[in-house]
Design an enzyme around this catalytic site. Structure first.
Site, PDB file in Angstrom:
ATOM      1  NE  ARG C 137      -3.087  -0.419   2.935  1.00 37.34           N
ATOM      2  CZ  ARG C 137      -4.236  -0.916   2.504  1.00 37.34           C
ATOM      3  NH1 ARG C 137      -5.073  -0.149   1.855  1.00 37.34           N
ATOM      4  NH2 ARG C 137      -4.552  -2.175   2.743  1.00 37.34           N
ATOM      5  CB  THR C 138       3.566   2.398   2.278  1.00 38.90           C
ATOM      6  OG1 THR C 138       2.734   2.287   3.426  1.00 38.90           O
ATOM      7  CG2 THR C 138       4.448   3.616   2.419  1.00 38.90           C
ATOM      8  CE  LYS C 167      25.540 -12.038  -2.290  1.00 37.75           C
ATOM      9  NZ  LYS C 167      25.062 -11.473  -3.546  1.00 37.75           N
ATOM     10  NE  ARG C 188       6.813  -0.377   6.249  1.00 33.88           N
ATOM     11  CZ  ARG C 188       5.569   0.082   6.247  1.00 33.88           C
ATOM     12  NH1 ARG C 188       5.289   1.258   5.715  1.00 33.88           N
ATOM     13  NH2 ARG C 188       4.595  -0.619   6.765  1.00 33.88           N
ATOM     14  CG  HIS C 216       4.269   5.108   8.317  1.00 40.50           C
ATOM     15  ND1 HIS C 216       4.822   5.606   7.154  1.00 40.50           N
ATOM     16  CD2 HIS C 216       3.281   4.265   7.907  1.00 40.50           C
ATOM     17  CE1 HIS C 216       4.203   5.064   6.117  1.00 40.50           C
ATOM     18  NE2 HIS C 216       3.270   4.260   6.545  1.00 40.50           N
TER      19      HIS C 216
END
Lengths: 420, 420, 420
Positions: C137-138, C167, C188, C216
């Site tokens: 959604r974001t 890694k 994010r 957020h």
């Protein structure tokens, strides 16, 4: 004529010289013989390049037009042609002249990327990134390169699904489908040799973005480009290759490419368990490249123009964790190494790095590895510019390109190629 | 007026005829009744199409302007309108006239894709590919179609995450969110009926890219388009459907569509365990389509215009591997089959294929399956062109579109629609 | 001078005021102290903003030009500069004036999104969506925002692979690579504090799209924007925060932002196990914001302008399923709640919702949650417009931007900045 203009004259006159008349069937034979025995007259082909025929209806149509063009001696713009002769499969396919040409274009890309609101050079072109194993770094830099030039991208991060065990489609079938949706394929595959199989199948260019333990030619190109950018020369350089020389495909490819330059000296510095293999050593010897093995990183660092550090790959050691730990800690590039390095010398690394270069090295101007990563963008921009038609000369009339009438078939069938 | 011009006159005059006044509530009732009983006057709607109302503020505003436009008798350009009346949900929704119209547009797309540096027809439009299960082939061809027309794409390969068990959002809520970010939704879902649920919810067009064992209407369209392109006709054709006829939704949808043409004959050739089901046979009989079952692929191949081969789907056999192996090997299209086929006939396959068509068939000109895959691009381009506003007439003034003043609210509130 | 014009005058004169001379080293120190103690004079910086220096070659070059520009008193267009001073890290960084300015731009975005065939404001710019955990959604709303403004996107949904255990690359190294391929990073991350680490490292703007249980901020901005859009004011509003107030970062951030307005009253309505924590209560008290806890949703709903419902997050309860079930059913927004709510009041929800708002609420005009989701697009468009160079003033001459001659290095080295 400079190497770079030669490079582009190739793509400009492709319609005239008709190299695509070479039969597809002959290209297929390549699988059973060293494919770089084939010679072509394009700069990319001096040391072996696949020549593609266009057996499709579309290809024939283009040929026809190109022929007409030839007779009329009109400029051979390749607008809308959407194909090219060449693939990028392995580092060895590039000769010195071609490397110079690519690097010249790459340098021009630096100013395009830095100064413009985005070039429109590849507007209307679609690149498919067909990744059978994830490699976000490589994928992002290819996609950025395409978009910086105005092109667009179809992304497949999970291309393995195409050929899932359940469905079992061959790579060749996948390529034949994807080539219908895009103008160039950038492929990452888990199997050595996959890139050449794709290239033989596709009627559009294929760029190898790594095929298993095989090749990763664009990494090799950006490494050599970085050395030239940072040191200012390639002939006569001294390069120390450090770390996992047995498994690292980057150092192997780099060794191949450095052998094309004169008076090069290479030092191998690695833990015993991951020493450079004999095939590369023999190759270098056969090409007259001086090399030596050393256990003394400090001494090598003091002599070299480039200290090329690599990551010890844990995954190669399986359960032998003790061997890994021993190998991993042996050669670290840190402040002590910087102290003995010459002022003009640089530290390179293909990234990602763990602790084989300490973080305090980052702020030293000689830490070149992030600039090296950025150079990957320029090299890939240069390759895409070469492998897709060249719109540069039309840029002043770019609005004409969007005049839809020009693309009406009845105009195209007549004189589109002479319109400009 | 040709079918194609009728098709576009529909989208051109949408503001004037106000079909979007139809109440959303009536559309919702569709879930409880055969939704294709609804009739509309748009070509896509002859055999049933959802009419959408725009209850939002945005919709009302557009209506208002369109009304003004009507009074002034100005040309009804749909610039910026960003909505359409139709969804693509199932193969049966298309009547013959509509199919012809779509195919005419698809043919025009072939020259756009082949000859231009990219059309800008859908510039500024965003398509969301909402894929609840992966289908790289279908997704890539939709995304390529959108980008070939100058549009852009929001990709969600893992749309299931939207409705994860932990979070539990309904499909309807997801659609209401995504419709706010895009202009058209292309959805692949694992549940039959998901596409109609999405279409009823969304105020923007929804195209079904496969909903579970249900429908995959764009595959059916491209199959019929390929038959017409390859054979030159649809009335009077002879088609052999071969392989898994019980589970393959492509052959089922194809049978539905072929029933719209005259004097068609269909042969079913399949292992006993995966025979065509009675519902399709009954449907064909009810439509007067001649069909017969045969166990003799060679005989059928010698009579047909199209041999449509399909993959035996291993996943349908679960642990009955022996039955699968038996079914799988039974009908193979190979050189022997090619020998008995007529010169003008073709072999089709929805792909991916395993060994039900041998690789040596590929080089025969009658192997149409990769051209068929490519036709998926043209069909999807045609559908996107229809379902999003049509900019063609403005192309000559395209630079005006980027004059930001035009988008200043004070201009828009006055006379934008009559400016051109 | 309005707040909005002040906002943009900031980005217009950035070259002249040279804030980027601030040393990178001082920015690095921020990690050890409250980073919002740093003050700058840009509107975004009133309550603390990172100032970035450009130590790279590219940065120096820009500085040089900007300096020349200053002397010549020419307009300081930032064409091609591709950098900005600010990052978006946490809701608290915005003061009231800045919020107003962002909201004014967001409102102008509504008409761009609704009425145009796509703005070209950010043409040529690349946003990298670096998502270490999925949030479709974001991600979609950021990518839609970028594309609606003509920009393009590099998508990484599986950024974790960059820093895989095998890694082990640091976030800082990843950022240094990605900043070479893009112009702005939207990140994010699963760890609180990751956004500020990325911002300190990057020489391009970083927008926090959620960092673990941390912040957020763009969600908080869109929430406040929605309240203003729906209710018409922020001073004097009455807001009921309902549901999981202990774990929901949206309600916590919203409380921070509401404290910037006058005469606000906040009601907390939540099951006992997920009550609002003391830090927020203390913060509100310190800012003079009136608040009270209530167990009576109906009474609160009858008094409030906004009922802000949230989802009870099952994942926070682990195996205490009975507690979850009890909490989940306690406060439901349904027709009964609607009946007591005032006519002008609205229901909001950050989505996704389960059954904490019943579906029959959706058709009530006071159900604002889907409009709220849509507002996320406008807020993100506004942020991107601010954080990337502002082309608006050049739009009339946009075709000049594609005149490749302008980007020829020899032109750039002379007088590009004064050309317009």
């Amino acid at each position: 004529m400079s190497a770079a203009s030669l490079l582009f004259s190739c793509s400009m006159h492709v319609g005239v010289s008709h190299p695509k008349l070479a039969a597809k069937s002959s290209a297929c034979c390549l699988l059973n013989q060293p494919w770089n025995h084939l010679k072509s007259k394009t700069p990319f082909g001096h040391s072996g390049v696949l020549e593609k025929s266009k057996l499709s209806h579309r290809g024939d149509e283009i040929l026809l037009r190109a022929g007409t063009l030839h007779v009329e001696s009109a400029p051979s713009f390749t607008v809308g042609q959407k194909f090219q002769l060449d693939d990028v499969i392995e580092a060895q396919q590039f000769d010195r002249e071609t490397l110079n040409a690519i690097f010249e274009v790459a340098r021009s890309m630096e100013s395009i990327e830095r100064n413009s609101s985005g070039s429109q050079m590849l507007k209307g072109y679609l690149m498919a990134t067909l990744f059978y194993e994830p490699s976000t770094r490589t994928r992002l830099s290819f996609e950025s390169a395409m978009k910086r030039l105005g092109g667009d991208v179809l992304t497949t991060e999970n291309a393995r699904e195409f050929s899932s065990a359940a469905k079992g489609e061959t790579l060749e079938d996948t390529i034949r489908t994807v080539e219908g949706y895009s103008d160039i394929i950038v492929m990452r595959h888990f199997e050595s040799g996959a890139a050449i199989r794709a290239a033989v199948t596709a009627s559009i260019p294929v760029i190898n973005a790594g095929d298993g333990p095989g090749q990763h030619p664009t990494q090799a190109l950006l490494d050599v480009y970085t050395i030239e950018r940072e040191i200012g020369k390639l002939d006569g350089i001294r390069v120390g290759l450090v770390g996992d020389l047995a498994n690292g495909r980057t150092v192997r490819s780099l060794a191949y490419l450095l052998a094309k330059y004169q008076d090069v000296k290479i030092y191998f510095v690695s833990p015993n368990v991951v020493k450079m293999k004999d095939d590369i050593k023999d190759y270098l010897t056969s090409k007259g490249v001086e090399w030596e093995e050393s256990a003394d990183l400090m001494e090598v660092a003091s002599k070299c123009d480039v200290v090329y550090q690599t990551r010890i790959q844990k995954e190669r050691f399986a359960e032998k964790i003790d061997l890994y730990e021993e190998a991993r800690g042996k050669y670290i590039v840190n402040q002590d190494v910087l102290k003995v390095m010459q002022k003009h010398a640089v530290v390179m690394h293909p990234l990602p790095r763990l602790d084989e270069i300490t973080v305090d090295v980052d702020s030293d101007p000689r830490a070149a590895y992030f600039r090296q990563a950025k150079n990957g963008l320029y090299i890939r921009m240069a390759l895409l510019k070469h492998h897709l038609p060249n719109y540069t000369s039309l840029a002043f009339n770019s609005e004409l390109l969007y005049d839809t009438n020009l693309y009406d078939p009845k105009y195209l069938d007549n004189n589109m190629w002479t319109k400009f």
